[in-house]
Design a protein around this motif. Structure first.
Motif, mmCIF file in Angstrom:
data_model
loop_
_atom_site.group_PDB
_atom_site.id
_atom_site.type_symbol
_atom_site.label_atom_id
_atom_site.label_comp_id
_atom_site.label_asym_id
_atom_site.label_seq_id
_atom_site.Cartn_x
_atom_site.Cartn_y
_atom_site.Cartn_z
ATOM 1 N N ASN A 244 0.783 -1.233 0.000
ATOM 2 C CA ASN A 244 0.000 0.000 0.000
ATOM 3 C C ASN A 244 0.812 1.279 0.000
ATOM 4 O OD1 ASN A 244 -2.750 -1.225 0.424
ATOM 5 N ND2 ASN A 244 -1.622 -2.088 2.141
ATOM 6 N N SER A 245 1.913 1.297 0.750
ATOM 7 C CA SER A 245 2.668 2.541 0.932
ATOM 8 C C SER A 245 4.147 2.285 0.669
ATOM 9 C CB SER A 245 2.509 3.035 2.364
ATOM 10 O OG SER A 245 3.138 2.115 3.239
ATOM 11 N N GLY A 246 4.884 3.377 0.561
ATOM 12 C CA GLY A 246 6.329 3.253 0.379
ATOM 13 C C GLY A 246 6.975 2.543 1.556
ATOM 14 N N ALA A 247 6.574 2.931 2.763
ATOM 15 C CA ALA A 247 7.168 2.315 3.961
ATOM 16 C C ALA A 247 6.916 0.810 3.975
ATOM 17 C CB ALA A 247 6.580 2.962 5.219
ATOM 18 N N GLU A 248 5.681 0.444 3.622
ATOM 19 C CA GLU A 248 5.326 -0.972 3.652
ATOM 20 C C GLU A 248 6.147 -1.760 2.622
ATOM 21 O OE1 GLU A 248 1.360 -3.719 3.346
ATOM 22 O OE2 GLU A 248 1.111 -1.565 3.045
ATOM 23 N N ALA A 249 6.370 -1.144 1.462
ATOM 24 C CA ALA A 249 7.173 -1.822 0.439
ATOM 25 C C ALA A 249 8.630 -1.948 0.901
ATOM 26 C CB ALA A 249 7.075 -1.072 -0.882
ATOM 27 N N CYS A 250 9.160 -0.905 1.542
ATOM 28 C CA CYS A 250 10.545 -0.981 2.052
ATOM 29 C C CYS A 250 10.650 -2.116 3.073
ATOM 30 C CB CYS A 250 10.964 0.339 2.700
ATOM 31 S SG CYS A 250 11.203 1.682 1.510
ATOM 32 N N GLU A 251 9.686 -2.164 3.986
ATOM 33 C CA GLU A 251 9.684 -3.222 5.007
ATOM 34 C C GLU A 251 9.673 -4.601 4.355
ATOM 35 O OE1 GLU A 251 8.287 -3.516 8.558
ATOM 36 O OE2 GLU A 251 8.283 -1.388 9.075
ATOM 37 N N GLY B 220 18.978 9.120 4.790
ATOM 38 C CA GLY B 220 18.023 8.306 4.033
ATOM 39 C C GLY B 220 16.635 8.414 4.652
ATOM 40 N N PHE B 221 15.602 8.208 3.841
ATOM 41 C CA PHE B 221 14.231 8.209 4.355
ATOM 42 C C PHE B 221 13.478 7.035 3.757
ATOM 43 C CE2 PHE B 221 9.704 9.378 4.276
ATOM 44 C CZ PHE B 221 9.510 9.590 5.629
ATOM 45 N N HIS B 222 12.876 6.213 4.628
ATOM 46 C CA HIS B 222 12.169 5.033 4.134
ATOM 47 C C HIS B 222 10.796 4.868 4.773
ATOM 48 C CE1 HIS B 222 15.875 4.010 2.077
ATOM 49 N NE2 HIS B 222 16.509 4.232 3.215
ATOM 50 N N GLY B 223 10.284 5.934 5.400
ATOM 51 C CA GLY B 223 8.919 5.884 5.905
ATOM 52 C C GLY B 223 8.828 5.876 7.414
ATOM 53 N N ARG B 224 7.595 5.758 7.888
ATOM 54 C CA ARG B 224 7.326 6.016 9.312
ATOM 55 C C ARG B 224 6.914 4.775 10.100
ATOM 56 N NH1 ARG B 224 5.888 10.606 6.446
ATOM 57 N NH2 ARG B 224 6.543 12.593 7.373
ATOM 58 N N LEU C 20 19.117 1.865 -0.484
ATOM 59 C CA LEU C 20 19.656 3.139 -0.967
ATOM 60 C C LEU C 20 18.645 3.845 -1.869
ATOM 61 C CD1 LEU C 20 22.749 4.471 -2.233
ATOM 62 C CD2 LEU C 20 21.568 3.440 -4.144
ATOM 63 N N GLU C 21 18.488 5.142 -1.653
ATOM 64 C CA GLU C 21 17.745 5.962 -2.607
ATOM 65 C C GLU C 21 18.762 6.495 -3.616
ATOM 66 O OE1 GLU C 21 15.137 8.903 -0.179
ATOM 67 O OE2 GLU C 21 16.503 7.929 1.194
ATOM 68 N N PRO C 22 18.610 6.205 -4.904
ATOM 69 C CA PRO C 22 19.572 6.738 -5.873
ATOM 70 C C PRO C 22 19.639 8.268 -5.842
ATOM 71 C CG PRO C 22 18.210 5.058 -6.894
ATOM 72 C CD PRO C 22 17.625 5.309 -5.538
ATOM 73 N N ALA D 19 17.129 -0.833 -4.217
ATOM 74 C CA ALA D 19 16.962 0.550 -4.679
ATOM 75 C C ALA D 19 15.584 1.018 -4.240
ATOM 76 C CB ALA D 19 17.101 0.625 -6.197
ATOM 77 N N ASP D 20 15.561 1.999 -3.344
ATOM 78 C CA ASP D 20 14.292 2.600 -2.935
ATOM 79 C C ASP D 20 14.003 3.742 -3.903
ATOM 80 O OD1 ASP D 20 12.231 4.072 -1.912
ATOM 81 O OD2 ASP D 20 13.000 4.163 0.150
ATOM 82 N N GLU D 21 13.181 3.441 -4.903
ATOM 83 C CA GLU D 21 12.838 4.458 -5.919
ATOM 84 C C GLU D 21 11.417 4.969 -5.711
ATOM 85 O OE1 GLU D 21 14.244 5.306 -9.409
ATOM 86 O OE2 GLU D 21 15.891 3.850 -9.576
ATOM 87 N N VAL D 22 11.017 4.995 -4.447
ATOM 88 C CA VAL D 22 9.664 5.462 -4.133
ATOM 89 C C VAL D 22 9.425 6.868 -4.680
ATOM 90 C CG1 VAL D 22 8.204 6.209 -2.188
ATOM 91 C CG2 VAL D 22 9.279 3.947 -2.158
ATOM 92 N N GLN D 23 10.423 7.750 -4.531
ATOM 93 C CA GLN D 23 10.245 9.140 -4.965
ATOM 94 C C GLN D 23 10.873 9.410 -6.342
ATOM 95 O OE1 GLN D 23 10.622 13.581 -2.905
ATOM 96 N NE2 GLN D 23 10.579 11.778 -1.651
ATOM 97 N N SER D 24 11.895 8.634 -6.696
ATOM 98 C CA SER D 24 12.681 8.987 -7.890
ATOM 99 C C SER D 24 12.202 8.301 -9.168
ATOM 100 C CB SER D 24 14.154 8.616 -7.649
ATOM 101 O OG SER D 24 14.284 7.236 -7.319
ATOM 102 N N ALA E 217 6.571 3.218 -5.344
ATOM 103 C CA ALA E 217 5.268 3.626 -4.785
ATOM 104 C C ALA E 217 4.878 4.951 -5.449
ATOM 105 C CB ALA E 217 5.347 3.747 -3.267
ATOM 106 N N LYS E 218 4.440 5.908 -4.654
ATOM 107 C CA LYS E 218 4.104 7.275 -5.084
ATOM 108 C C LYS E 218 3.465 7.367 -6.476
ATOM 109 C CE LYS E 218 7.079 9.919 -1.981
ATOM 110 N NZ LYS E 218 6.160 10.672 -1.136
ATOM 111 N N SER E 219 4.258 7.742 -7.530
ATOM 112 C CA SER E 219 3.635 8.018 -8.835
ATOM 113 C C SER E 219 3.183 6.762 -9.571
ATOM 114 C CB SER E 219 4.587 8.831 -9.720
ATOM 115 O OG SER E 219 4.361 10.208 -9.533
#
Ligand SMILES: Cc1ncc(COP(=O)(O)O)c(C=O)c1O
Length: 432
Positions: free
Chosen positions: A113-120, A141-145, A215-217, A248-253, A277-279
């Motif tokens: 559902n969310s970026g954090a959940e996918a990272c987990e 780095g940021f991977h959610g809450r 890693l976020e590229p 590769a955490d490409e949630v935002q990129s 995630a996101k877009s």
């Protein structure tokens, strides 16, 4: 009854009484409608949107094809739960992402559902595949809450302060050897990255215990610093040699933001797992993890998933998004947008001593707002600039407090883009 006539201020008072401050707000406005690169508040004021729902609106707000796909799916069924009765759009979306990610495969994809959940879930998958428990993130780095998301997140305020204890077996690499913009030559950067990795293995955790590095590229919340290619190459080589998976955490990129479908493609990076995630679904909740099938199949039946993961309406939206990205050549458009933004940012840097460090990849661009006397980032000054810009009709947001970042929809036209950049420039002048 809905309060259609309520003003922003009236709604704000209700918001303050009914909703805690934790879920933060970029602007004290309430949305009535949004389309393309614009949104309108409940008082009818029009804004150019450089936030795009924090990077969720690469194809623009309410793209007609996405809206149509959502409506069509909603007419059929909203939710059966993938675990109860499957549906074709989930499988087809997995097939599309399996082919699109820069991982040779054959790949598999699972949806969340969310970026954090996918990272987990990427970490869970990496742990089962490697049989190792340690996980490595980066400062900044940021991977959610969620618990693991914030444990991996390399920033104290507001993300981790007061929320401990954190998930165990999480370690961190320093950001500078990998991301510092004023990097020296490639050789020195590579040596710095290798030294940081050696220090990690010597002083923090044995390499053979590490399941993955995430890693976020391009740092998102960490300030829009693109990773240095030489540092990334060293990281990829060392992780491969040590049997450590690279996520590769490409949630935002991802999804065109950086001028290619995935930012990883700029670097020729072949990660072991890709987090998205996101877009992906234009703001409908949907996230994904994609990796080669032996990795993805390492958790047992029922070990990953969730009630809402891969919701059919979100999947329908994602199909339309992938079509639109391709048909409207939005990754290429992102590069053209980024070129214009960077030219404007360089001008601002040349003419205002409070504006520093223009940087970015494609349309994921940023500048720092600093106190010119100390050179240190100034959140107050950045907030003042954004408040004036908002008055003038531009919605923009910070990262890391003092970084102005661009996440405009990639369907923005040249006139709108120019207007937004002019408003930003005027706001900087007005707050001098
Ligand atoms: C790179 C990155 N990873 C993970 C997340 C967390 O995503 P979400 O807010 O959907 O949980 C974000 C959110 O901004 C992000 O930018």
């Amino acid at each position: 009854m809905s309060s259609v006539k309520a003003t922003n201020e009236q709604l704000m008072r209700r918001r303050e009484a009914a909703v805690p401050r934790g879920p933060f707000n970029v602007a004290p406005i309430f949305t009535a409608r949004a389309a393309g690169a614009k949104l309108w508040d409940v008082e009818g004021k029009e804004y150019l949107d450089f936030c795009g729902g924090i990077g969720c609106a690469n194809v623009g707000h309410n793209h007609p094809k996405v809206v149509r796909a959502v409506k069509e799916q909603a007419k059929q069924f909203l939710h059966t739960c993938w675990h109860v009765s499957m549906y074709e759009p989930y499988v087809r979306l997995a097939e599309r992402l399996n082919d699109l990610v820069p991982i040779p495969g054959p790949n598999m994809t699972a949806f969340f559902n969310s970026g954090a959940e996918a990272c987990e879930n990427a970490v869970k998958i990496a742990r089962t595949f490697t049989g190792r428990s340690a996980v490595v993130g980066f400062e900044r780095g940021f991977h959610g809450r969620t618990l693991l998301g914030m444990s991996l997140t390399g920033k104290v305020h507001p993300y981790t302060a007061g929320f401990g204890p954190f998930a165990p077996e999480v370690y961190r690499l320093p950001w500078k050897p990998f991301f510092h913009p004023a990097a020296p030559g490639d050789r020195e950067v590579e040596a710095g990255a290798r030294a940081a990795l050696e220090d990690l293995f010597t002083y923090q955790v044995e390499a053979e215990e590490i399941a993955c590095v995430i890693l976020e590229p391009v740092f998102g919340e960490g300030g829009f610093y693109p990773v240095h290619p030489a540092a990334l190459a060293a990281l990829r080589q060392v992780t491969e040699a040590k049997g450590i998976l690279l996520i590769a955490d490409e949630v935002q990129s991802a999804f065109g933001r950086c001028g290619r479908l995935f930012a990883s493609e700029h670097y020729g990076l072949v990660p072991d797992l890709m987090v998205m995630a996101k877009s992906l679904a234009a703001g409908m909740p949907l996230s994904a993890v994609t990796a080669p099938s032996p990795i993805m199949n390492s958790p047992g039946v029922g070990g990953i998933g969730g009630t809402f993961g891969g919701n059919p309406v979100s999947c329908a939206a994602a199909h339309a998004v992938l079509d639109v990205l391709h048909e409207e050549k939005l990754p290429e458009r992102a590069q053209a947008i980024g070129d214009k933004v960077m030219a404007a940012f360089r001008d601002l840097t040349a003419t205002h001593d409070r504006v520093r460090n223009p940087r970015g990849l494609g349309a994921m661009c940023a500048i720092d707002i600093v106190d010119p006397h100390t050179g240190l980032g100034s959140k107050d000054k950045a907030d003042r600039i954004l408040a004036v810009a908002r008055e003038k009709g531009l919605l923009m947001m910070t990262a890391s407090g003092c970084v102005l970042r661009t996440l405009m929809p990639l369907v923005i036209n040249d006139k709108e883009l120019e207007r937004g950049l002019n408003i930003l420039s005027e706001a900087i002048v007005a707050t001098a």
